[in-house]
Structures are given as structure tokens and as C-alpha cells.
Scaffold this motif. Structure first.
Motif, PDB file in Angstrom:
ATOM      1  N   THR A   1       5.005  14.391  -1.771  1.00 25.44           N
ATOM      2  CA  THR A   1       4.654  13.401  -0.748  1.00 25.44           C
ATOM      3  C   THR A   1       3.466  13.913   0.047  1.00 25.44           C
ATOM      4  O   THR A   1       3.479  15.053   0.518  1.00 25.44           O
TER       5      THR A   1
ATOM      6  N   ASN B   1       7.808   3.292  -2.872  1.00 26.17           N
ATOM      7  CA  ASN B   1       8.481   4.378  -3.587  1.00 26.17           C
ATOM      8  C   ASN B   1       8.786   3.996  -5.030  1.00 26.17           C
ATOM      9  O   ASN B   1       8.696   4.834  -5.929  1.00 26.17           O
TER      10      ASN B   1
ATOM     11  N   ARG C   1       4.114   7.604  -1.421  1.00 26.19           N
ATOM     12  CA  ARG C   1       5.311   8.040  -0.689  1.00 26.19           C
ATOM     13  C   ARG C   1       4.959   8.394   0.751  1.00 26.19           C
ATOM     14  O   ARG C   1       5.730   8.095   1.684  1.00 26.19           O
TER      15      ARG C   1
END
Length: 276
Positions: free
Chosen positions: A63, A130, A182
Motif C-alpha cells: 500500500t 481494493n 490501496r
């Protein structure tokens, strides 16, 4: 030590001309700014990095928060000795520019937000980003690029522009693109920050943008204390590539104001129309 990010650094520091820093969107790279590098580097210093995970910059899986991208930009500008500058970002790059304001507001002489928005992610949007990140890691970039090309640019965009945009998207490392998705899913609400921006701002949007429509640009314009809105007709999400002459005219007028060479930009003016 060499900078972490790959980048273009063209033109030279010129007295009275504030350097211009350009932050690309997702899933693109610094070549997105090729028309602006050509237009503005002859008269001022222009820096355009590949963000972490894109182009020729290193990929860090997992991320990547927007704050991490902003920290990378800050580190690069420190490495290059760029102190005061005009910061321009498009789409995700515009949200990174907002993060940069939180970190570097005392160094930013002008803020350009193109085809972007300030609201935090919704629960549905967080799930969708996501899920798309998972898909890119599984399938790669080509299917996604094929699906969204004609939303990234208007269907009537020139064929070379379509090819350039498709090439950037398919060349993006899936791990880097997924990490950015993300991180973007967890972004904060930038609206309170924009109300505190003290530098002049330019808000630009393509009239036919399907990702960030004109109403999003109007919201940014209303939030910023000192801003001008330019709506570029005949283009979608990437007006700097689809209509570079019109985009560059609006940016040149804004830069002249920041440099102290031009009048205050109020109401209607070259490069678009006020208020959509």
C-alpha cells in the motif's frame, strides 16, 4: 545519494520565473506531461517525476498512501535544490498535490489542480479500489487499459493521444498501480485543507471528463480562497494531452500571474470558461 524517483528536470532557473513541478496521475508516468515540458522548459525550470511504482521509479508492493507520494516529491525537490515552485497535479496527482500543500505549503507559490477532487473515499469506492487492485495483480494492466481508455480520453481524441495513454497504462507495473489504489482508498478529506490554501490556485477540468466531472472542479474552485476555474471544451480526463494548446494557455496565464508578469485572473478568460 541519487534521488529515489526517476524524473525529468528541464530548463533552467531563471530570475523571476518560478519553477514548475508536474505530478502525473494513475496509471500513468511522467511522459504524460510531454507537451508541457516542451511548452514551458524553454522559459523556466520544469521538474516531472515518475511517482513511486510508476514509469522508471522503483516499485514498492503493498500500500502506498498519498502521503508517501508527497514525501517522495518533497525528497526529490530537496535533492534537486528546488525551493519555491508552482505545483501542478492531475487526477491522483492533484490529490498528491493537496498532500504536498499540507507538507510544503510555505514553498508552493501556486497550486494547479486538474481533473481531480477533494472528497474522501466512500465505503463503496474503497471496496471497488481494493477489488481493482486485486484484479491488476492477477490479470495485469492490459484488460483494464482497454476498458477505460475511452473514459480517460474523449472518444474523438487524436489517435496518437489515445495510443500514448494506452501505452502508459499498459506499461505501468501492476504492483505499483495496485499499491497506489490501496493507498488512495484510504485518503482523507482534503476539503478543510483547501479552505486554508493561501497561494493562488488554478482549477482545470475537461468538459467531458467522466471520472471527475465539471461539478467536482466547481467544488474545488468554491473551496479555494483564491482560484480561477478553466473548463477545457472537447476533451475528457486528460486535457493536457487532448487539448494541450488550451491547457497550456490557461497554465501560462496562471504562471504569469505567479511570476508577477500578468494581471489577476478573475472571471472568464482565455483557456476556458468560468464556472462550467
Amino acid at each position: 545519494m541519487a534521488p529515489f524517483l526517476a524524473y525529468e528536470d528541464k530548463g533552467t532557473d531563471t530570475a523571476g520565473r518560478v519553477p514548475l513541478v508536474l505530478v502525473h496521475g494513475h496509471p500513468f508516468d511522467r511522459t504524460m506531461w510531454a507537451p508541457q515540458l516542451e511548452a514551458f522548459a524553454p522559459t523556466r525550470r520544469v521538474v516531472a517525476p515518475d511517482l513511486r511504482g510508476y514509469g522508471a521509479s522503483p516499485v514498492t508492493p503493498g500500500t502506498t498512501p498519498l502521503s508517501r507520494f508527497a514525501e517522495d516529491v518533497e525528497d526529490l525537490l530537496d535533492d534537486l535544490g528546488v525551493d519555491a515552485f508552482v505545483l501542478a497535479g492531475l487526477s491522483m496527482g492533484g490529490q498528491i498535490a493537496m498532500e504536498c500543500w499540507a507538507r510544503l505549503g510555505d514553498r508552493i507559490r501556486g497550486l494547479v489542480l486538474a481533473d481531480t477532487f477533494a472528497e474522501p473515499e466512500t465505503p463503496a469506492g474503497r471496496t471497488a479500489r481494493n477489488a481493482l487492485a486485486d484484479r491488476l495483480l492477477t490479470e495485469g494492466m492490459r484488460g483494464y487499459a482497454d476498458e477505460v481508455l475511452l473514459k480517460m480520453v474523449a472518444p474523438h481524441a487524436p489517435a496518437p493521444v489515445k495510443a500514448h495513454v494506452h501505452r502508459m497504462m499498459t506499461s505501468a507495473p501492476p504492483e505499483g498501480a495496485a499499491a497506489a489504489l490501496r493507498g488512495r482508498a484510504e485518503r482523507p478529506d482534503y476539503r478543510p485543507l483547501l479552505r486554508r490554501v493561501t497561494a493562488p490556485a488554478l482549477v482545470v477540468v475537461g468538459a467531458d471528463d467522466g471520472f471527475t466531472p465539471v461539478r467536482d472542479a466547481e467544488t474545488l474552485h468554491a473551496l479555494l480562497p483564491d482560484s480561477i476555474l478553466r473548463v477545457i471544451d472537447g476533451c475528457g480526463h486528460l486535457p493536457n494531452l487532448e487539448r494541450p494548446a488550451e491547457f497550456d494557455a490557461a497554465l501560462a496565464e496562471f504562471l504569469a500571474r505567479v511570476d508577477g508578469d500578468g494581471p489577476r485572473m478573475d472571471g472568464d478568460g482565455p483557456g476556458g470558461r468560468h464556472g462550467g
